[in-house]
Design an enzyme around this catalytic site. Sequence first.
Site, PDB file in Angstrom:
ATOM      1  CE1 TYR A 166     -41.143  39.007  35.404  1.00  0.00           C
ATOM      2  CE2 TYR A 166     -39.553  39.573  33.714  1.00  0.00           C
ATOM      3  CZ  TYR A 166     -39.904  38.823  34.811  1.00  0.00           C
ATOM      4  OH  TYR A 166     -39.034  37.885  35.321  1.00  0.00           O
ATOM      5  CG  PHE A 185     -35.123  29.632  32.664  1.00  0.00           C
ATOM      6  CD1 PHE A 185     -35.318  28.698  31.646  1.00  0.00           C
ATOM      7  CD2 PHE A 185     -36.096  29.746  33.654  1.00  0.00           C
ATOM      8  CE1 PHE A 185     -36.441  27.892  31.645  1.00  0.00           C
ATOM      9  CE2 PHE A 185     -37.205  28.932  33.634  1.00  0.00           C
ATOM     10  CZ  PHE A 185     -37.383  28.003  32.641  1.00  0.00           C
ATOM     11  CD  GLU A 186     -36.044  37.870  34.290  1.00  0.00           C
ATOM     12  OE1 GLU A 186     -36.804  38.821  34.498  1.00  0.00           O
ATOM     13  OE2 GLU A 186     -34.846  37.843  34.653  1.00  0.00           O
ATOM     14  CD  GLN A 187     -33.762  36.455  25.975  1.00  0.00           C
ATOM     15  OE1 GLN A 187     -33.353  35.297  26.092  1.00  0.00           O
ATOM     16  NE2 GLN A 187     -34.040  37.009  24.817  1.00  0.00           N
TER      17      GLN A 187
END
Length: 575
Positions: free
Chosen positions: A410, A486-488
Site C-alpha cells: 500500500y 487520515f490515511e496515515q
Amino acid sequence: MLNCWNLSSREPTYNNKTTLSTMSMQLFPLLLCLTYLASHKAELCEDYGVDDEKEYVSEGQPVYITCPLNYAQMKNDFNVTWYINGSQTQVSADTQSRIHQNENLIKFLPARLDDTEYYACVLRNSTYCIRQLKKLEVFKNDEGLCYNKDIMFSPEEFTSLSKTINCPYLDDYVDVKNAKIKWFKECQPLDISSDKYFALKNSLTIENVTQQDEGNYTCEVSFQYNATEFTISRATKLSTRVLPLISAPVITYPKNNIFNVQLGSYLSLTCEVLYSGGVVDLVWSYNDTMIDDYYTDSRVVMEYPHYARLPDRHRIATRNLNFSEIKEEDYNRKFFCEVYSPVNPKAYVILKPPDTNLQGFLIAFFVVLVFVIIISIIAIKIFKVDIVLLYRSSCFVQRSIQDGKIYDAYIMFPNMCLLYNMDMFVLKLLPEVLERQCGYRLFIFGRDELPGEAVADFIDEAISQSRRLVIVLGNTSSENRLENDFEQQIAMYDALIRNKIKVILIELEKITDYTNMPESIKYIKQKQGVIRWKGQFTESSLSPKTNFWKNVRYLMPPTQGVYSQDCDHITSEHV
C-alpha cells in the site's frame, strides 16, 4: 702495598695560601700510584681457568687451600701469590690474620660462610706468569646435626664382610699417627672399645657389616694453631645395599623397539649390555650377517665397543650402530644386537617411516576455515541484498503466497500537498518499476480507490489486504500534512498497533530534521532506517538494477506475478 685507591679518591682543596711546593707534595704520591697501576695492569698472566676440584669446609673449621699449580712451582723458579678473585687484593702474609698465605697455601682459621669464593693462585718469575682459580665452598651443617647430608664422603666398595672408613685430608693439619680421632654415628659417640669397631690412625674398621651399620659416620680431631684450638671434622655416608651379581650378560637396551625415523636423517642405535665379569663381545647384525659384511659402503658404520665398570662391581658394555643417512631399504628390517656368550642373548630394533603428522594439515585447515568464514560474513553483509534477490529468483522459492492478501504494498504519501516530484515518483516510477517490470501489485490512493465509497472504510480495507506499507516522505513542507492525514493515521494504527504489516520508509530527498514528524514515523526510522531516492527522473532511473530499487525489492515480499527477467538480474550498478 701502595694504597692507590685511597690516594686517588682524595680531592685536594686550595686556598690563597697554597704554594706550588705544597701542590707538588700532594701530587707526587698520586703520580707514583698511577705509575704502579700502569705497570700492574700491563702484567699479563697465562690463565689456566678453574681447578676441577673444589675445597669444602664446615663453617667455623680451619681449612688450607693448596695452590693447584704446585707442579709448575716445583719445575720452575716461581714465586706464589694468592689473590681474592675479581680484585687485585693480595692475601695477607701476616700469620696472625684469620686468612693469610703461608708458602703456597691459603689458611682460613677458621672459615666463615662469606669466605665462599674463587681464589686466584698466581705464579711468577722474571719472564713468565701463570694463574689458576680454586673454589672454596663453606657450608653450614644441617640443623641439629654435625654434618651436611649434601656434602659427604663415600667409602670404597665392599671387598669383604668388614668395612673401613677413612678420616681423609688430615695430613696438613695434624700428625695422623699420634692424633686422637673421635668417631660418631649420626652425631652420637661410638664405643670404639667394642669388638664391632677397630680404630687405627685415621681409619675406622667395622666388622661383620650388616644393614644396621648403614648411616652417617663423622670423625673429629682437635687442632692447634697460633695457640688457638680448632676442631676438624669429616663426614662419610655408609650404605650396605649392594646389587646381586648377574650370572649371565643381560641386554638392557634395546628391548625389541620400533623406531620411527625420517627418510634421509641421521640415526645412532646403541646396544647396552650389563654383565658381572669376564669378557663379552657384542655385535650388530642383520639376517645373521654382521653389519660390516652386509653394508659394504660407509653409510652404516658399527663403532668399536666401550666398556665401563660400575660401583656395584658390575660392568657395562656399549656399541653404537650409526646411519649417516636413512634410506628406504632400511625400513621394516630387524637390526639385532647380539652378545657372544654361552647364553647368547639377542634384541632387535625395527626402523619404520614416521607416522603422518596431521597437525600441520589441521592447523592449515582451520586457519583457512576461519578465513573463509570471515570472508563469507563480510561478503554476506556487503552483498546481502543481492544474495536475497538472487535466491528469490531461483527455482527454490515458492512464488505463490497463500495469505489471502490482494496487494503486495500500500503506497502512502502526502497527497494533500501537490508536488511534482512526489507525483512523478508515486504515480509513474513506482508503477513502472514495481508493477510492470517486477510484477508487484500496488494500491495507490488517488489511483485505485472506487468513487462513492467511504474513504475511511476503503483505506482500512486496502491496508489490511496489503503485505507492505510504503510511506513516501517529501520535503519539509509536507511534514505537517502527514500529522493530520487520515490515511496515515489508519496505516500507522494497522502497522504499529495491530502489527499486521511491515513498513518501508522512502525519502525523496534527504530529511535532516524529523522534529515535526509524527511519532510513528520517528519510531519506524529509528527501528529500521529509510531508503533514500538519489536518482533523477530519467530513463536510467526506471531500471530495477539500481541499488535503490534493489533495496526496495529486498524489503518487499517475494513477487508472485509475471515480471521481466531483468528485474532479478543481479548487478553492481549504482544510481
